[in-house]
Design an enzyme around this catalytic site. Structure first.
Site, short mmCIF file in Angstrom:
data_model
loop_
_atom_site.label_atom_id
_atom_site.label_comp_id
_atom_site.label_asym_id
_atom_site.label_seq_id
_atom_site.Cartn_x
_atom_site.Cartn_y
_atom_site.Cartn_z
N LYS A 281 2.18 9.62 8.52
CA LYS A 281 1.26 9.10 9.68
C LYS A 281 1.68 9.52 10.83
O LYS A 281 1.41 10.65 11.11
CB LYS A 281 1.28 7.57 9.38
CG LYS A 281 0.29 7.10 8.30
CD LYS A 281 -0.20 5.49 8.46
CE LYS A 281 -1.43 5.26 7.52
NZ LYS A 281 -1.06 4.70 6.33
N ASP B 255 9.28 2.45 1.97
CA ASP B 255 8.05 3.43 2.50
C ASP B 255 7.96 3.06 3.76
O ASP B 255 7.16 1.99 4.25
CB ASP B 255 6.78 2.82 1.49
CG ASP B 255 5.72 3.73 1.91
OD1 ASP B 255 5.50 4.37 2.75
OD2 ASP B 255 4.56 3.47 1.27
N PHE C 42 0.81 -1.24 -0.09
CA PHE C 42 0.17 0.08 0.08
C PHE C 42 0.92 1.29 0.02
O PHE C 42 1.64 1.56 0.74
CB PHE C 42 -1.09 0.10 1.09
CG PHE C 42 -1.87 1.03 1.13
CD1 PHE C 42 -2.87 1.09 0.19
CD2 PHE C 42 -1.70 2.46 1.78
CE1 PHE C 42 -3.85 2.28 0.24
CE2 PHE C 42 -2.82 3.51 1.85
CZ PHE C 42 -3.71 3.21 0.94
#
Ligand SMILES: *Cc1c(COP(=O)(O)O)cnc(C)c1O
Length: 402
Positions: free
Chosen positions: A242, A213, A128
Site C-alpha cells: 500500500k 501483515d 484481510f
C-alpha cells in the site's frame, strides 16, 4: 457497455489529477481526499519528491531483470532493514504478493527445520490478506471465499482477539500465525492489550513464525514507520505494500536472517524490486522515515481522534477506533450511510466499511488546516444525520399517538 470488469462498485467520481490532499475531476470539481487510495497515497498526490524520483529513474532504467544485480534494490532493502528489526527483504508488486511470500517462507522454513507436518497457518476472523489464493485462504471472511473453493489447505482461523482459541488451535503443527496488528478492511479493529504478546508467546512456544501483515498499517500510517514499532512486539516476518511506493505498485516481505528460508528458485517475481519501484520507495522513505514527520502523523491522528470522540457522544453506540492516521468511526447502519453521503456531497472522500464504519486514511502529509476542514464536514454530517433520524422518530411517534 463498460469494458472494465465490474469487480468494484464505483462511486460516480472520476478524478483526473491531484495535488497534495486534493483530487480534481475533468469538470473542475475538487475533493478533499481522506482515504488516499486506501492508505496508499502516503505522500498525497503529485508530491514533488516522488514525482521527481520517478521521472529521473524512468529516464535511466525502468526495468532490469533480477538475473542481475540491481544497486537501487540493494540500497532500498538496506534502508528498510536499517529502519526495522529485519535483515532480509523480498520485493514484489502488491500486498497480496507480500502475503504469498510470507506464507511460502513460513512453510519452507518449517519444512526444512521440522518436516512437512508443520505447515499450518493460523489466521483470524475479519482479517484481510489479499485476493490471490494464498491471501484469500488466509482471509477469514466467508463472503470473500464463497464460490472460489477449495481454499488452500492447512490454513485455520480463530476469532480475532480470542487468545484462548488461538492457543487451542495452535500447536506443533503450526508453521506461522499471520495477523494484522490492527485490522484494516475488517473495520479498523485495534486488539486489546496482551493479544499480540500472547500470539508472540504462542509462536515462541511452538517454534512458529509470527507474521504481521502491515500492508495497511505500515509506512508511517500509525505514526510509526511500522505499527509493530509502536506496539513493541517484534514479529519474525512482516509484509508491506500500500503506502510503500506512495501509489506506485510495490510490496515487500521482510524477515530476519535466521528465517530467510527462500533460496534461488524457491520464489521470485519478474517485476519485484524493479528500479522504478525502488526509486518510488526510496523517495517515500526519505519523507516518512523521519521522527519529526512521524510525530506529526501521531499529532494529526490524535486531533482527529479527539474531535471524532466528541462527535461520537451524539450517536449512541458509536465508537472511534484508530492509531495515527488510520481511523475507523463506527456509527451503525443508520447513521454511517447518511454521514458518508453527506461527506460525498460536500466533497470529502472517505470510505465506508460494512455499511457501519467510516474509515479515514488521509495522506500522511495532510495539513492541520485540512484536518480541521474534514472535521467541519464530519460535524455537519453527524448533525444532519442525527436530526434526520430524530425528526423521523418524532413523526413515527406522532403517528403512534394519533
Ligand atoms: C490491502 C491489503 C492487502 C492486499 O493488498 P493488495 O495490494 O490489494 O494485494 C493485504 N493485507 C492487508 C492488511 C491489506 O490491507
Amino acid at each position: 457497455m463498460q469494458a472494465v470488469m465490474e469487480t468494484y462498485k464505483r462511486l460516480n467520481i472520476a478524478p483526473t489529477s491531484g495535488q497534495g490532499s486534493w483530487l480534481f475531476d475533468a469538470a473542475g470539481n475538487r475533493y478533499l481526499d481522506f482515504i488516499g487510495g486506501i492508505a496508499t497515497n502516503s505522500l498525497g498526490h503529485a508530491h514533488p519528491a516522488l514525482v521527481k524520483a520517478i521521472q529521473e529513474q524512468a529516464e535511466k532504467l525502468i526495468h532490469c531483470s533480477n538475473l542481475y544485480e540491481i544497486p537501487i534494490q540493494a540500497e532500498v532493502a538496506k534502508l528498510l532493514t536499517e529502519a526495522t528489526d529485519f535483515d532480509k527483504v523480498f520485493f514484489c508488486n502488491s500486498g497480496t504478493e507480500s502475503v504469498e511470500a510470507a506464507i511460502k517462507l513460513a512453510r519452507k522454513y518449517a519444512h526444512t527445520n521440522h518436516g512437512p507436518e508443520k505447515h499450518e497457518i493460523l489466521t483470524f476472523s475479519k482479517s484481510f490478506h489479499g485476493r490471490t489464493y494464498g491471501g484469500l485462504s488466509a482471509t477469514a471472511q466467508p463472503a470473500m471465499q464463497e464460490g472460489f473453493g477449495p481454499m488452500l489447505p492447512g490454513i485455520v482461523h480463530a476469532p480475532y482477539c480470542d487468545l484462548e482459541a488461538a492457543g487451542q488451535m495452535s500447536g506443533s503443527q503450526t508453521a506461522a500465525i499471520l495477523v494484522e496488528p490492527i485490522q484494516g478492511e475488517g473495520g479498523v479493529n485495534v486488539p486489546p492489550e496482551g493479544f499480540l504478546q500472547g500470539l508472540r508467546d504462542l509462536c515462541d512456544e511452538h517454534g512458529a513464525l509470527l507474521i504481521f501483515d502491515e500492508v495497511q498499517t505500515g509506512v508511517g500510517r500509525t505514526g510509526h514507520l511500522y505499527a509493530y514499532q509502536g506496539i513493541g512486539i517484534v514479529p519474525d516476518v512482516l509484509t508491506s505494500a500500500k503506502g510503500l511506493g506512495g501509489g506506485f505498485p510495490v510490496g515487500a516481505m521482510l524477515t530476519k536472517e535466521e528465517y530467510a528460508a527462500l533460496g534461488p528458485g524457491n520464489h521470485g517475481s519478474t517485476f519485484g524490486g524493479n528500479p522504478l519501484a525502488m526509486a518510488a520507495v526510496r523517495a517515500v522513505l526519505g519523507v516518512v522515515n523521519d521522527p519529526e514527520f512521524l510525530e506529526e502523523v501521531r499529532f494529526k491522528g490524535q486531533v482527529l481522534k479527539n474531535a471524532l470522540e466528541v462527535l461520537a457522544e451524539r450517536v449512541p453506540g458509536s465508537e472511534v477506533r484508530s492509531e495515527g492516521l488510520l481511523i475507523g468511526f463506527e456509527l451503525g447502519p443508520e447513521v454511517a450511510p447518511k454521514v458518508f453521503e453527506h461527506c460525498l456531497r460536500e466533497g470529502l472522500l472517505v470510505n465506508m466499511i460494512g455499511g457501519t464504519t467510516i474509515r479515514l486514511a488521509p495522506p500522511l502529509t495532510v495539513t492541520r488546516t485540512e484536518v480541521r476542514a474534514a472535521l467541519d464536514t464530519f460535524r455537519g454530517g453527524i448533525e444532519a444525520a442525527v436530526n434526520a433520524i430524530s425528526s423521523k422518530a418524532s413523526e413515527t411517534n406522532q403517528v403512534a399517538v394519533v
